[in-house]
Design a protein around this motif. Structure first.
Motif, PDB file in Angstrom:
ATOM      1  N   LYS A  47      38.485 100.286 -17.718  1.00 41.49           N
ATOM      2  CA  LYS A  47      39.647  99.616 -18.315  1.00 41.49           C
ATOM      3  C   LYS A  47      40.107  98.460 -17.434  1.00 41.49           C
ATOM      4  O   LYS A  47      40.407  97.376 -17.907  1.00 41.49           O
ATOM      5  CB  LYS A  47      40.805 100.618 -18.462  1.00 41.49           C
ATOM      6  N   ARG A  48      40.171  98.730 -16.130  1.00 39.99           N
ATOM      7  CA  ARG A  48      40.674  97.726 -15.192  1.00 39.99           C
ATOM      8  C   ARG A  48      39.816  96.460 -15.207  1.00 39.99           C
ATOM      9  O   ARG A  48      40.305  95.344 -15.040  1.00 39.99           O
ATOM     10  CB  ARG A  48      40.707  98.319 -13.771  1.00 39.99           C
ATOM     11  N   ASP A  55      33.582  97.819 -21.803  1.00 40.00           N
ATOM     12  CA  ASP A  55      33.435  98.905 -22.764  1.00 40.00           C
ATOM     13  C   ASP A  55      32.570  99.993 -22.150  1.00 40.00           C
ATOM     14  O   ASP A  55      31.493  99.716 -21.644  1.00 40.00           O
ATOM     15  CB  ASP A  55      32.767  98.394 -24.057  1.00 40.00           C
ATOM     16  N   GLY A  56      33.040 101.208 -22.213  1.00 36.80           N
ATOM     17  CA  GLY A  56      32.219 102.344 -21.796  1.00 36.80           C
ATOM     18  C   GLY A  56      32.376 102.690 -20.332  1.00 36.80           C
ATOM     19  O   GLY A  56      32.850 101.892 -19.525  1.00 36.80           O
ATOM     20  N   GLN A  57      32.008 103.917 -20.036  1.00 43.94           N
ATOM     21  CA  GLN A  57      32.061 104.405 -18.661  1.00 43.94           C
ATOM     22  C   GLN A  57      30.800 105.223 -18.430  1.00 43.94           C
ATOM     23  O   GLN A  57      30.296 105.867 -19.352  1.00 43.94           O
ATOM     24  CB  GLN A  57      33.295 105.276 -18.453  1.00 43.94           C
ATOM     25  N   ASN A  58      30.279 105.174 -17.223  1.00 48.20           N
ATOM     26  CA  ASN A  58      29.014 105.864 -16.982  1.00 48.20           C
ATOM     27  C   ASN A  58      29.035 106.735 -15.739  1.00 48.20           C
ATOM     28  O   ASN A  58      27.999 107.242 -15.324  1.00 48.20           O
ATOM     29  CB  ASN A  58      27.861 104.849 -16.887  1.00 48.20           C
ATOM     30  N   CYS A  59      30.200 106.913 -15.106  1.00 43.27           N
ATOM     31  CA  CYS A  59      30.253 107.748 -13.910  1.00 43.27           C
ATOM     32  C   CYS A  59      30.464 109.205 -14.332  1.00 43.27           C
ATOM     33  O   CYS A  59      31.435 109.519 -15.016  1.00 43.27           O
ATOM     34  CB  CYS A  59      31.386 107.285 -12.990  1.00 43.27           C
ATOM     35  N   SER A  60      29.543 110.044 -13.936  1.00 43.49           N
ATOM     36  CA  SER A  60      29.640 111.472 -14.246  1.00 43.49           C
ATOM     37  C   SER A  60      30.980 112.036 -13.789  1.00 43.49           C
ATOM     38  O   SER A  60      31.478 111.669 -12.722  1.00 43.49           O
ATOM     39  CB  SER A  60      28.497 112.210 -13.548  1.00 43.49           C
ATOM     40  N   ALA A  71      31.146 100.041  -3.751  1.00 41.37           N
ATOM     41  CA  ALA A  71      29.692 100.078  -3.940  1.00 41.37           C
ATOM     42  C   ALA A  71      29.355 100.415  -5.387  1.00 41.37           C
ATOM     43  O   ALA A  71      28.396  99.885  -5.963  1.00 41.37           O
ATOM     44  CB  ALA A  71      29.070 101.099  -2.988  1.00 41.37           C
ATOM     45  N   GLY A  72      30.153 101.293  -5.994  1.00 40.45           N
ATOM     46  CA  GLY A  72      29.912 101.695  -7.374  1.00 40.45           C
ATOM     47  C   GLY A  72      30.149 100.547  -8.342  1.00 40.45           C
ATOM     48  O   GLY A  72      29.310 100.258  -9.196  1.00 40.45           O
ATOM     49  N   ILE A  73      31.264  99.871  -8.190  1.00 39.77           N
ATOM     50  CA  ILE A  73      31.599  98.781  -9.115  1.00 39.77           C
ATOM     51  C   ILE A  73      30.614  97.622  -8.963  1.00 39.77           C
ATOM     52  O   ILE A  73      30.179  97.011  -9.933  1.00 39.77           O
ATOM     53  CB  ILE A  73      33.061  98.348  -8.915  1.00 39.77           C
ATOM     54  N   ARG A  74      30.226  97.358  -7.716  1.00 36.42           N
ATOM     55  CA  ARG A  74      29.224  96.323  -7.454  1.00 36.42           C
ATOM     56  C   ARG A  74      27.939  96.582  -8.255  1.00 36.42           C
ATOM     57  O   ARG A  74      27.255  95.664  -8.699  1.00 36.42           O
ATOM     58  CB  ARG A  74      28.899  96.325  -5.953  1.00 36.42           C
ATOM     59  N   ARG A  75      27.640  97.872  -8.441  1.00 40.59           N
ATOM     60  CA  ARG A  75      26.373  98.248  -9.091  1.00 40.59           C
ATOM     61  C   ARG A  75      26.571  98.782 -10.508  1.00 40.59           C
ATOM     62  O   ARG A  75      25.640  99.339 -11.096  1.00 40.59           O
ATOM     63  CB  ARG A  75      25.654  99.277  -8.224  1.00 40.59           C
ATOM     64  N   GLY A  76      27.796  98.671 -11.025  1.00 39.23           N
ATOM     65  CA  GLY A  76      28.029  99.069 -12.415  1.00 39.23           C
ATOM     66  C   GLY A  76      28.200 100.550 -12.634  1.00 39.23           C
ATOM     67  O   GLY A  76      27.806 101.070 -13.683  1.00 39.23           O
ATOM     68  N   ILE A  77      28.765 101.262 -11.665  1.00 41.85           N
ATOM     69  CA  ILE A  77      29.102 102.680 -11.859  1.00 41.85           C
ATOM     70  C   ILE A  77      30.615 102.760 -12.036  1.00 41.85           C
ATOM     71  O   ILE A  77      31.368 102.545 -11.084  1.00 41.85           O
ATOM     72  CB  ILE A  77      28.669 103.542 -10.643  1.00 41.85           C
ATOM     73  N   LEU A  78      31.047 103.024 -13.262  1.00 38.59           N
ATOM     74  CA  LEU A  78      32.477 102.977 -13.556  1.00 38.59           C
ATOM     75  C   LEU A  78      32.960 104.237 -14.260  1.00 38.59           C
ATOM     76  O   LEU A  78      32.271 104.766 -15.137  1.00 38.59           O
ATOM     77  CB  LEU A  78      32.800 101.772 -14.451  1.00 38.59           C
ATOM     78  N   ASN A  79      34.143 104.679 -13.886  1.00 43.37           N
ATOM     79  CA  ASN A  79      34.795 105.751 -14.652  1.00 43.37           C
ATOM     80  C   ASN A  79      35.743 105.083 -15.652  1.00 43.37           C
ATOM     81  O   ASN A  79      35.790 103.846 -15.766  1.00 43.37           O
ATOM     82  CB  ASN A  79      35.512 106.737 -13.715  1.00 43.37           C
ATOM     83  N   GLU A  80      36.496 105.897 -16.371  1.00 48.16           N
ATOM     84  CA  GLU A  80      37.335 105.351 -17.439  1.00 48.16           C
ATOM     85  C   GLU A  80      38.363 104.352 -16.898  1.00 48.16           C
ATOM     86  O   GLU A  80      38.547 103.263 -17.441  1.00 48.16           O
ATOM     87  CB  GLU A  80      38.042 106.508 -18.159  1.00 48.16           C
ATOM     88  N   ALA A  81      39.023 104.723 -15.794  1.00 43.73           N
ATOM     89  CA  ALA A  81      40.077 103.867 -15.234  1.00 43.73           C
ATOM     90  C   ALA A  81      39.516 102.514 -14.787  1.00 43.73           C
ATOM     91  O   ALA A  81      40.099 101.455 -15.065  1.00 43.73           O
ATOM     92  CB  ALA A  81      40.744 104.578 -14.062  1.00 43.73           C
TER      93      ALA A  81
END
Lengths: 117, 130
Positions: B95-96, B100-105, B82-92
């Motif tokens: 990269k995968r 560029d960039g990460q926005n997950c707290s 659900a997160g990736i579908r909506r553009g919530i990404l951590n560093e890993a």
């Protein structure tokens, strides 16, 4: 053992809710957790045999219904009055059991968790 | 009693995330109850977006969740799909997906639906906020 009910009350393609509800049901099934599905309100649209979503609507959700048995999801219910309200003309998926208000209320009580989409 | 919370409502389109936080604080404060975890699914995953900044004189929901995470031991999970579908990404995940960039707290962990299934099966009570 506790049993989870996934209750669909949102229209099948208006949002991603129905898709994500089905995803959760399939994962519960994959982990061998008892799960049933129930459809009420606009959610009954997912059961329409004649649906033909375009690519922009997302995955063809009706096609996923025939795969439910592979996840041991055998109990699929719909509220009879909502079937009549939202769909009186078209055939529904054959695996669904329609319930009147009393049977619906009893069915809800047989589940330990209800998650709504 | 052991609780698991499932949050599905969007942080600005509903009060699901606000109500879940208030409920979580109550459980946390109660000695007889335990909060096993909070799982964010569907639109609620937007709550973890640390690029979202409300005006400074308004309530900052993410900051409140981050404060709660510091005091409570229970994990905050974001559904990874659900997160990736909506553009919530951590560093890993960033990269995968070669982004560029990460926005997950950092207060939230990206986890699959299997994590919810585990919470669901361990809890005495499941409460959904939608």
């Amino acid at each position: 053992m506790q049993k989870t009910l996934i209750l669909f009350s949102s229209s099948a393609y208006e949002t991603t809710s129905a898709k994500e509800g089905l995803d959760l049901a399939l994962v519960l099934g994959t982990f061998e957790q008892p799960v049933s599905l129930a459809f009420s309100g606009e959610g009954v649209s997912l059961l329409l045999e004649s649906q033909s979503p375009e690519k922009e609507h997302g995955k063809h959700l009706y096609k996923l219904l025939d795969g439910l048995e592979f996840y041991d999801i055998d109990d699929v219910y719909a509220l009879q009055s909502d079937i009549e309200l939202y769909n009186s003309k078209h055939a529904l998926w054959e695996g669904v059991t329609s319930l009147d208000q009393n049977a619906w209320a009893k069915m809800l009580q047989t589940h330990s968790q209800i998650i709504r989409f | 009693m052991k609780y698991a919370l499932l949050v599905t409502g969007h942080p600005t389109q509903s009060k699901a995330c606000h109500s879940a936080l208030a409920f979580a604080k109550c459980i946390h404060a109660h000695p007889e109850h335990e909060l096993l975890g909070i799982f964010f699914y569907e639109e609620s995953v937007a709550v973890a977006n640390c690029f979202a900044n409300p005006p400074r004189d308004e309530y900052n929901l993410l900051a409140q969740w981050e404060d709660f995470h510091k005091t409570a031991t229970c994990p905050l999970y974001i559904c990874i799909a659900a997160g990736i579908r909506r553009g919530i990404l951590n560093e890993a995940e960033s990269k995968r997906h070669e982004l560029d960039g990460q926005n997950c707290s950092n207060s939230f962990q990206l986890e699959g639906l299997g994590t919810w299934v585990e919470l669901n099966s361990q809890a005495d009570k499941v409460v959904q906020f939608r």
